[in-house]
Design a protein around this motif. Structure first.
Motif, short mmCIF file in Angstrom:
data_model
loop_
_atom_site.label_atom_id
_atom_site.label_comp_id
_atom_site.label_asym_id
_atom_site.label_seq_id
_atom_site.Cartn_x
_atom_site.Cartn_y
_atom_site.Cartn_z
N GLN A 103 15.21 33.73 23.54
CA GLN A 103 14.66 35.06 23.85
C GLN A 103 15.65 36.18 23.60
O GLN A 103 15.26 37.33 23.47
N GLY A 104 16.94 35.84 23.51
CA GLY A 104 17.94 36.89 23.33
C GLY A 104 18.78 36.71 22.08
O GLY A 104 19.84 37.32 21.97
N TYR B 270 7.56 48.63 18.76
CA TYR B 270 8.42 47.45 18.93
C TYR B 270 8.61 46.74 17.59
O TYR B 270 7.66 46.63 16.80
N GLN C 55 9.16 38.02 29.95
CA GLN C 55 9.74 39.35 29.75
C GLN C 55 8.72 40.42 30.13
O GLN C 55 7.52 40.17 30.21
N LEU D 273 7.76 44.34 28.80
CA LEU D 273 8.03 45.40 27.83
C LEU D 273 8.45 46.67 28.56
O LEU D 273 8.00 46.94 29.67
N SER E 248 10.75 37.62 20.59
CA SER E 248 10.76 38.88 21.33
C SER E 248 9.63 39.77 20.83
O SER E 248 9.58 40.06 19.63
#
Lengths: 338, 444
Positions: free
Chosen positions: B113-114, B338, B330, B332, B325
């Motif tokens: 995710q990162g 985005y 998560q 937003l 992502s």
């Protein structure tokens, strides 16, 4: 001599040498000795190539099992405490047919004997990797014995059976799932044919109207606070799933005692503050608080193994642990494993 | 800023100039109810807030010079082996609670995710150990090539590192990646649903170089067995045509030696094939004329089919992709633009195209592929998206250069049922709710 003729002369010499064609990388590697090959060539194939001569009885296997295997697998190979159960879910009819029927019908937890088609797999694996914390410590006859005991638990062989390099092929013919494997699929070969076909529709594609599955509410926080598993900047943040609970303290530096416990494999079954397979260290400290001679008694128990104090899952013996390390570990544990 | 009603859960980036220290602290602690009130009081618009609280002069980050602009920083080599920023602590490999009982026979997932681009930082590479990991002295490590060869040979690390070396970028994916989701949604984030994948540049020797060097039996040598030196002595069978194609004996990863958790000092790299075949702590290669049916190809890593039989020797990781992502777990920040991003890969070759849908698969747009696009390697894709604040279901669908289209979960289930565990390469769906929260769902 001209440059080209000296090159030709060198080529002629090179071609005359018998090793030139076979060793393109001079000085790299060496021949393995027969003893070295024997030491490492431990694999056993389904056609029993590689199976060493030897034998072991169900009765001998039971003794070994109680001493070395029950901690993880349970007395009857049924335990799900550490690893999936080994035995169960197969019937006499399955042994006849060579297909395990509950695999077709049930959404049941699968035991090893429900899955495995080849007895060589079990011999090979026990020999190379068991017991889990002391792999390759069993003798050849001990591997035969332990496997004989397991086969008896699975009701494939009778209680007076002796498994050997001569009887093992007969047992293969009674493996409950021996006809349960298939190889006709496209996932073995890189050029294999896929079994599922989707089309790349781009516009007004057919989809079902509803969401088929969502994460259950109770599972949202099961992986910790997701807020702390994301970056503090960027297009999104992690959702706070702490449920109002305070964040756990930052991971402290590992103490030398904890590092020792980790390096000796203790933490595979124990934790400091909770039960895993065995009791938590703080629990042990509380039990033995103020007891005279507790340290030497526990150090002896760590080395010899035991069962009954904390339940019916036995702790295996740790004969390789030095007295100094056992003492240091126990002192740390009875002081509450700080 | 257009007028809007802040919804619970959505993150409103606050201009800190009009919040006092106590209010900022309340925001940091995640009391979003406060924000709602603050915005309601301020009329929900910055202009209104400014009018109510006096003219907005600017952010303290700009108006008040921070310490790092006014002082002396750290010296070189203060950390002889560099570390990530203290602010990056959230992105770590993590275990999935309850998946395994003992941590020496377990798995840790990479925080997709990162992550950016296609290379996995060595310290974030996913882990799978069957019997714990070791840090082996490379001077004492040996590789033996034996079996159906003219001459069985022993190689030291010195020998292997003198041989002609190649460097290749490839993904490694566990056969059980996404395995928890065959039946229904089970985990909250992409780390746990897809995090048993990593991608690195590997350096080492072609396995074919060693097989040739030992004079393997070209007529009858149909398979090789790879075996590890650790307690589990992991073994897997590899067909000879694969072994001679692009399989490597690797000692390096991402410009440094392999990490101990990834097999230091030597591991097999089997491009396109599930991670279990990438034997760590590699000690032995045997050439043979039959498969071995080892534990991890006869008890585990076998796929249960609806007819009750198990598929054996399933190995290739078919074409798959996932949006990383935004992704599950998560929230937003707000409505608006985005860059939606994700990863695609195929064990049969290159990724040819990735399409993304924002309406649960009804309509699709083709994403931009970032270069390089390599065979059996992760490919990064990006696509523009302006979120209008309404619920959306985001999906990605990859197509590889064989023409194979990544399937939906119901198409996989129709052939393979729900009990397989392994080789789930289905299209992943993330539902964006109107609060901005993203959740893991199945839509097909």
């Amino acid at each position: 001599m001209s440059r080209s003729s000296s090159f030709l002369a060198a080529m002629a010499i090179a071609l005359a040498l018998p090793v030139a064609a076979q060793a393109p990388f001079p000085g790299i590697g060496r021949a393995a000795t027969p003893a070295e090959i024997a030491a490492w060539d431990i694999d056993v194939r389904p056609d029993f190539k590689g199976l060493p001569k030897g034998s072991g009885s169900v009765a001998k296997g039971e003794v070994l099992w109680e001493a070395k295997c029950t901690a993880c697998h349970g007395t009857f190979g049924e335990s799900n405490e550490v690893f999936a159960p080994l035995v169960g879910g197969t019937t006499k009819a399955d042994i006849e047919a060579g297909r395990v029927k509950t695999l077709v019908t049930g959404d049941v937890s699968r035991t090893t004997f429900m899955k495995v088609a080849t007895i060589s797999t079990l011999w090979d694996y026990i020999n190379r990797a068991m017991p889990w914390n002391a792999p390759k410590s069993l003798s050849t006859d001990e591997v035969y014995s332990v496997l004989a005991y397991l086969l008896n638990l699975a009701e494939i062989v009778p209680a007076d059976f002796v498994l050997s390099n001569e009887t093992i092929a007969g047992v293969q013919k009674r493996m409950p799932n021996r006809n349960g494997m298939q190889r006709e699929h496209g996932l073995w070969d890189v050029k294999g044919k896929p079994d599922v076909r989707n089309v790349a529709c781009m516009k007004d594609c057919p989809v079902s109207a509803s969401v088929a599955s969502v994460l259950p509410e109770h599972a949202k926080g099961a992986h910790g606070n997701l807020k702390e598993q994301n970056r503090p900047v960027g297009p999104a943040r992690g959702i706070d799933t702490s449920d109002g609970k305070a964040a756990p303290a930052a991971v402290a530096a590992v103490s030398p005692s904890l590092a020792l416990a980790q390096s000796k494999g203790c933490m595979a079954c124990h934790a400091v503050d909770k039960r895993v397979v065995g009791p938590g260290y703080q629990e042990i400290a509380a039990k033995y608080k103020g007891e005279a001679g507790a340290e030497s008694k526990l150090a002896a128990k760590v080395k010899a193994g035991g069962v009954g104090t904390w339940g019916q899952i036995p702790m295996p013996p740790h004969p390789a642990l030095s007295d100094a390390d056992a003492g240091a570990l126990v002192r740390w544990i009875v002081s509450g494993a700080p | 800023m257009p007028s809007q009603r802040p919804l619970p859960g959505r993150i409103q980036p606050a201009p800190e100039g009009f919040l006092d220290a106590r209010q900022i602290e309340a925001v940091r602690k995640g009391r979003r109810g406060f924000l709602k009130r603050a915005f309601a009081a301020a009329g929900g618009a910055m202009a209104g807030a400014a009018a109510a609280q006096g003219a907005f002069k600017g952010e303290s980050e700009i108006l008040e010079l921070p310490e790092h602009s006014r002082g002396l920083g750290q010296p070189v080599a203060a950390r002889a082996y560099g570390l990530p920023s203290q602010f990056e602590k959230g992105l770590q490999r993590r275990e999935s609670p309850g998946l395994t009982r003992v941590s020496a026979a377990s798995v840790s997932f990479a925080p997709l995710q990162g992550m950016f681009g296609i290379i996995t930082p060595s310290g974030l590479h996913f882990e799978r150990h069957h019997q714990g990991w070791w840090d082996i002295d490379p001077a004492r490590h040996r590789l033996m090539v034996m079996g159906m060869v003219k001459e069985a040979r022993v190689y030291t690390m010195d020998d292997l590192m003198r041989l002609p070396s190649i460097s290749r970028m490839h993904f490694i994916e566990c056969g059980a990646n996404t395995g928890m989701e065959w039946g229904n949604v089970a985990v909250p984030t992409v780390q746990y649903s897809h995090g048993m994948i990593s991608c690195c540049e590997y350096t080492g020797v072609r396995l074919s170089t060693l097989l040739d060097h030992c004079g393997y039996d070209r007529k009858n040598g149909k398979f090789v067995l790879a075996e590890g030196a650790d307690g589990s002595s992991m073994t897997r069978t590899i067909p000879m045509d694969r072994a001679l194609d692009d399989v490597m004996v690797a000692y390096a990863m991402n410009g440094e030696m392999l990490r101990p958790e990834n097999g230091y000092p030597l591991r097999l790299v089997v491009p396109g094939v599930q991670g279990v075949s990438w034997v760590k702590y590699l000690r032995r290669i045997e050439v043979g004329d039959e498969e071995w049916a080892t534990k991890d190809e006869a008890v585990h890593y076998i796929d249960l089919m609806p007819d009750g039989r198990h598929r054996q020797y399933t190995s290739i990781q078919e074409c798959k992709s996932v949006v990383t992502s935004p992704s599950g777990g998560q929230t937003l920040l707000d409505k608006g633009y985005y860059n939606v991003t994700g990863l695609a890969w195929s064990g049969r070759g290159k990724v040819k195209r990735v399409d993304v849908s924002f309406d649960g698969g009804r309509n699709w747009r083709t994403a931009r592929l970032e270069g390089p696009v390599l065979s059996k390697c992760l490919t990064r894709f990006n696509i523009d998206w302006t979120w209008d604040g309404r619920p959306a279901v985001i999906q990605s669908r990859a197509i590889d250069d064989t023409g194979y289209v990544q399937p939906k979960i119901n198409q996989l289930r129709a052939v393979r049922g729900t009990r397989s565990i392994y080789h789930n390469n289905a299209i992943q769906s993330w539902k964006v709710s109107e609060t901005g929260e993203v959740g893991n769902v199945q839509v097909f």
